[in-house]
Scaffold this active site. Structure first.
Site, PDB file in Angstrom:
ATOM      1  N   GLY A 212       0.773  -1.236   0.000  1.00 27.25           N
ATOM      2  CA  GLY A 212       0.000   0.000   0.000  1.00 27.25           C
ATOM      3  C   GLY A 212       0.804   1.285   0.000  1.00 27.25           C
ATOM      4  O   GLY A 212       0.235   2.375   0.074  1.00 27.25           O
TER       5      GLY A 212
ATOM      6  N   TRP B 196       2.451   2.858  -2.408  1.00 24.58           N
ATOM      7  CA  TRP B 196       2.167   3.763  -3.529  1.00 24.58           C
ATOM      8  C   TRP B 196       0.858   4.506  -3.289  1.00 24.58           C
ATOM      9  O   TRP B 196       0.762   5.701  -3.579  1.00 24.58           O
ATOM     10  CB  TRP B 196       2.107   2.977  -4.836  1.00 24.58           C
TER      11      TRP B 196
ATOM     12  N   ASP C  74      -4.898  -5.983  -5.457  1.00 27.03           N
ATOM     13  CA  ASP C  74      -3.761  -6.886  -5.293  1.00 27.03           C
ATOM     14  C   ASP C  74      -4.270  -8.278  -4.949  1.00 27.03           C
ATOM     15  O   ASP C  74      -5.375  -8.436  -4.422  1.00 27.03           O
ATOM     16  CB  ASP C  74      -2.828  -6.391  -4.185  1.00 27.03           C
TER      17      ASP C  74
ATOM     18  N   ASP D   1      -7.116 -11.089  -8.446  1.00 28.83           N
ATOM     19  CA  ASP D   1      -6.094 -11.241  -9.474  1.00 28.83           C
ATOM     20  C   ASP D   1      -6.472 -10.362 -10.665  1.00 28.83           C
ATOM     21  O   ASP D   1      -7.527 -10.560 -11.268  1.00 28.83           O
ATOM     22  CB  ASP D   1      -6.013 -12.710  -9.893  1.00 28.83           C
TER      23      ASP D   1
ATOM     24  N   ASP E 104       2.628  -1.822 -10.393  1.00 29.36           N
ATOM     25  CA  ASP E 104       3.856  -2.335  -9.785  1.00 29.36           C
ATOM     26  C   ASP E 104       3.785  -3.865  -9.744  1.00 29.36           C
ATOM     27  O   ASP E 104       4.449  -4.507  -8.935  1.00 29.36           O
ATOM     28  CB  ASP E 104       4.019  -1.767  -8.369  1.00 29.36           C
TER      29      ASP E 104
ATOM     30  N   LYS F 176       5.964  -1.287 -14.160  1.00 33.98           N
ATOM     31  CA  LYS F 176       7.274  -1.864 -13.876  1.00 33.98           C
ATOM     32  C   LYS F 176       7.707  -2.802 -14.993  1.00 33.98           C
ATOM     33  O   LYS F 176       6.929  -3.609 -15.481  1.00 33.98           O
ATOM     34  CB  LYS F 176       7.246  -2.625 -12.550  1.00 33.98           C
TER      35      LYS F 176
END
EC number: 2.1.1.166
Length: 236
Positions: free
Chosen positions: A90, A92, A110, A126, A150, A190
């Site tokens: 958490g 970010w 998440d 997911d 991320d 990312k």
């Protein structure tokens, strides 16, 4: 900018760097602790970003990565609407709330359950599931200014396989971003060392006015991660 600085476009913007050197901690190898675990613990205890995250109440050193991305590219604006994919634990989201102010609308997702964060809607699931985009859109209830990703698949130890897997996540996140971003919106995702694959990078450049690779100072030097920062979404 000092820790008390304000941005005209966003909320409070504390420094994204550690405030000072902490005392060096020496970790001895205990009877039940392997050399590798001792090295890991030593790195954690002496990492200035880990120490600074604890001081500020951030949930991990990764908070400084998005803070430094924002310092460089100025993606966060007051009252922004944000989706954070792969948001655990958490950090970010915490920075987004801090910099975009109480009027921001932030939705995170998440696989892991994430402890509540004031000002953030958190979904467990997911992102690759068929219903995930619809769940996110329902909570977002409108277009997004920023999509953050991320996400990273569990490492296999085989660099080429890991690279392909994270590129798959990146491509799916990008497709979602295209569906929800406002014109001029931003996408941050990312990737691993070497950056986005040529074909994917070419695609991103057709969708955004500016596309850059960036490795924050807070990303460990031995880490292969870096971030694709795409700004100025060109809606078809």
């Amino acid at each position: 900018m000092s820790s008390s600085g304000k941005s005209k476009k966003g909320g409070s913007r504390p420094s994204s760097n550690p405030s000072g050197r902490g005392l060096k901690v020496r970790v001895k190898t205990a009877a039940r602790r392997s050399n590798s675990s001792a090295r890991w613990l030593n790195r954690q205890l002496n990492d200035p970003y880990v120490q600074e995250a604890k001081k500020r109440g951030y949930r991990g050193r990764a908070a400084f990565k998005i803070a430094q991305i924002d310092d460089k590219f100025k993606i966060f604006k007051k009252n922004s609407r944000i989706v954070d994919l792969g948001c655990a634990p958490g950090g970010w989201c915490q920075v987004a709330v801090e910099r975009c102010g109480p009027g921001a609308h932030i939705v995170g997702m998440d696989l892991q359950e994430v402890e509540p964060i004031a000002g953030v809607v958190l979904l467990q699931g997911d992102f690759m599931d068929d219903d995930a985009p619809a769940r996110l859109k329902a909570e977002l209830n409108g277009p997004a200014d920023i999509v953050l990703s991320d996400m990273a698949a569990a490492a296999t130890g085989h660099p080429q396989t890991d690279h392909l897997r994270i590129m798959g996540l990146m491509e799916t996140a990008l497709m979602f971003a295209e569906e929800v971003l406002v014109p001029g919106g931003s996408f941050i995702g990312k990737v691993l060392q070497g950056g986005a694959q040529a074909e994917l990078l070419k695609l991103v450049k057709t969708k955004f006015k500016s596309v850059r690779h960036f490795k924050p100072d807070s990303s460990r030097k031995d880490s292969s991660e870096m971030f694709l920062v795409a700004t100025g979404f060109k809606q078809n």
